[in-house]
Design an enzyme around this catalytic site. Structure first.
Site, PDB file in Angstrom:
ATOM      1  N   THR A 116       0.850  -1.190   0.000  1.00 49.73           N
ATOM      2  CA  THR A 116       0.000   0.000   0.000  1.00 49.73           C
ATOM      3  C   THR A 116       0.885   1.239   0.000  1.00 49.73           C
ATOM      4  O   THR A 116       1.944   1.259   0.617  1.00 49.73           O
ATOM      5  CB  THR A 116      -0.920   0.018   1.231  1.00 49.73           C
ATOM      6  OG1 THR A 116      -0.122  -0.111   2.415  1.00 49.73           O
ATOM      7  CG2 THR A 116      -1.914  -1.127   1.182  1.00 49.73           C
ATOM      8  N   ASP A 117       0.424   2.266  -0.696  1.00 54.96           N
ATOM      9  CA  ASP A 117       1.237   3.469  -0.858  1.00 54.96           C
ATOM     10  C   ASP A 117       0.889   4.540   0.177  1.00 54.96           C
ATOM     11  O   ASP A 117       0.092   4.312   1.082  1.00 54.96           O
ATOM     12  CB  ASP A 117       1.088   4.009  -2.280  1.00 54.96           C
ATOM     13  CG  ASP A 117       1.869   3.169  -3.288  1.00 54.96           C
ATOM     14  OD1 ASP A 117       2.826   2.499  -2.874  1.00 54.96           O
ATOM     15  OD2 ASP A 117       1.515   3.188  -4.475  1.00 54.96           O
ATOM     16  N   LYS A 118       1.468   5.685   0.011  1.00 53.77           N
ATOM     17  CA  LYS A 118       1.387   6.757   1.000  1.00 53.77           C
ATOM     18  C   LYS A 118      -0.051   7.088   1.381  1.00 53.77           C
ATOM     19  O   LYS A 118      -0.892   7.337   0.534  1.00 53.77           O
ATOM     20  CB  LYS A 118       2.067   8.011   0.437  1.00 53.77           C
ATOM     21  CG  LYS A 118       2.091   9.186   1.398  1.00 53.77           C
ATOM     22  CD  LYS A 118       2.774  10.369   0.769  1.00 53.77           C
ATOM     23  CE  LYS A 118       2.726  11.574   1.697  1.00 53.77           C
ATOM     24  NZ  LYS A 118       3.323  12.771   1.097  1.00 53.77           N
ATOM     25  N   VAL A 120      -2.437   5.247   2.470  1.00 57.46           N
ATOM     26  CA  VAL A 120      -3.446   4.203   2.299  1.00 57.46           C
ATOM     27  C   VAL A 120      -3.471   3.301   3.539  1.00 57.46           C
ATOM     28  O   VAL A 120      -2.430   2.926   4.069  1.00 57.46           O
ATOM     29  CB  VAL A 120      -3.180   3.363   1.027  1.00 57.46           C
ATOM     30  CG1 VAL A 120      -4.191   2.223   0.896  1.00 57.46           C
ATOM     31  CG2 VAL A 120      -3.229   4.263  -0.210  1.00 57.46           C
ATOM     32  N   GLY A 395      -2.544   5.174  -3.864  1.00 62.70           N
ATOM     33  CA  GLY A 395      -3.341   3.976  -4.092  1.00 62.70           C
ATOM     34  C   GLY A 395      -2.609   2.704  -3.739  1.00 62.70           C
ATOM     35  O   GLY A 395      -1.929   2.610  -2.746  1.00 62.70           O
TER      36      GLY A 395
END
Length: 401
Positions: A116-118, A120, A395
């Protein structure tokens, strides 16, 4: 007589001096004994930890991603804090792994299921790793974690298990205020707007178009239309019934797929929003799967949550072999629901109220040209880049390792 008195005083002084030395020696021995006992206790704890068997396990994780630069650890970079930084620190401090395994995560065969990215969040992230199976392991790990990161479950797995490679599907949710779907020609008040059944039906009809295998090269970056890896299989996608929180109506979109590319889910949702609001024709969805380059808007990252990951093939093969449990978390469902209510949903709602990420993003939709060519798109992308990326949540990125 004077000589006898001097002799008596000297004798008493000698005895006092001797007693003082004895006391000092006793105190010194006492301190030494305490040090030895403390050292022995530490050695016992270390020995206990060393004696604990190392086993391959999976951990069920839930976390609120706000304030973190994603899940994956960037070893050697303390500038950008990640969820794994806090996790590894807790594993070391609790005695589950030796310190050098924290520095080189390959030594414990660490693998996350989804990156998972920033910003999320996750309610059902799974990581696989080798640990020492110490007593009260979950409690000890959680004692060293902040309250917005929790280990909710643990299961033994096969020695060669890899949480990313063995995962055959992932489910994400996307929470958004329902005024997002109001038509662009209607002037709506955010707190008053309520989603009608006809609009919800239209949203679900459009989301259902994504089911099946399609070429999603327009829904990510750096993939051409003939790149085989741009083809993805979507099992289901729908929007649930709306509900009210903090006087604003919200809804949750759920999507289950084999795997997702960077920004794919946010762009899938962004395009449906553009259609429902009247900026784009319904035919654009099918057109986006062709070789033509289509301008697909990317919805904010704030509402995106990794809900759960699925291991159906693994469960069929090993879940009932008598040695391993199926990787299902029925008993943990209540804890997952409580965590979402306490940490994930309030973060999304409060951040939306304070920063208005969705409301601000909706204002950028008019910049997009949904009939544009690849050349025209570059200029539009330059104009909209700041507004669509400022919130910084990129995202999901399941498979770009």
């Amino acid at each position: 007589m004077a000589e006898d008195l001097r002799a008596a005083v000297a004798s008493q002084t000698k005895r006092l001096s001797s007693s003082s030395e004895v006391v000092e020696r006793l105190e010194e021995n006492g301190h030494q004994n305490k040090r030895l006992k403390r050292d022995a206790d530490e050695e016992d704890a270390e020995d206990q930890s060393k004696k604990s068997p190392k086993r391959k396990i999976v951990l069920l994780m839930a976390y609120s991603g706000k304030g973190y630069h994603g899940m994956q650890r960037n070893v050697g970079s303390s500038q950008f804090k990640t969820i794994e930084d806090d996790l590894v620190s807790a594993l070391v401090q609790s005695g589950c792994i030796p310190e050098n395994h924290g520095e080189d995560m390959k030594k414990m065969s660490f693998q996350r299921c989804a990156r998972t990215d920033k910003g999320v969040s996750a309610a059902g992230q799974i990581v696989s790793l080798k640990v020492r199976l110490i007593d009260d392991i979950l409690e000890k790990i959680n004692n060293h974690l902040p309250s917005h990161i929790r280990i909710l479950g643990l299961k033994r797995v096969t020695g060669g298990f890899n949480s990313k490679n063995k995962c055959d599907a992932r489910t994400y949710s996307y929470m958004l205020p329902t005024f997002t779907f109001a038509h662009k020609d209607h002037d709506v008040q955010e707190e008053v707007y309520r989603l009608d059944k006809e609009t919800l039906a239209k949203v679900n009809k459009l989301l259902a178009c994504y089911k099946g295998t399609h070429n999603f090269h327009n829904f990510t970056s750096q993939k051409g239309p003939r790149d085989p890896s741009a083809k993805r299989y979507i099992m289901e996608m729908y929007c649930g019934e709306p509900f009210v929180r903090e006087n604003i109506e919200f809804a949750v979109i759920k999507v289950k797929g084999q795997s997702f590319m960077m920004h794919q889910i946010r762009k899938m949702i962004g395009l449906v929003i553009a259609i429902v609001k009247g900026y784009a024709a319904e035919s654009i969805i099918e057109r986006s799967w062709g070789e033509e380059k289509v301008d697909v808007p990317k919805a904010p990252g704030l509402g995106l949550v990794l809900e759960r990951v699925h291991f159906e093939k693994y469960n069929r093969r090993f879940g009932n072999d008598g040695l391993h449990e199926p990787l299902e978390w029925t008993e943990e469902e209540e804890k997952i629901a409580v965590f979402k209510e306490q940490y994930i949903y309030p973060t999304i709602i409060n951040t939306e109220r304070e920063e208005k990420s969705m409301a601000n993003w909706l204002n950028t939709l008019s910049i997009h040209d949904f009939n544009s060519s690849a050349v025209g798109m570059q200029a539009n992308n330059k104009n909209s880049k700041n507004s669509s990326d400022l919130e910084g949540s990129d995202g999901c990125d399941d498979d770009s390792d």
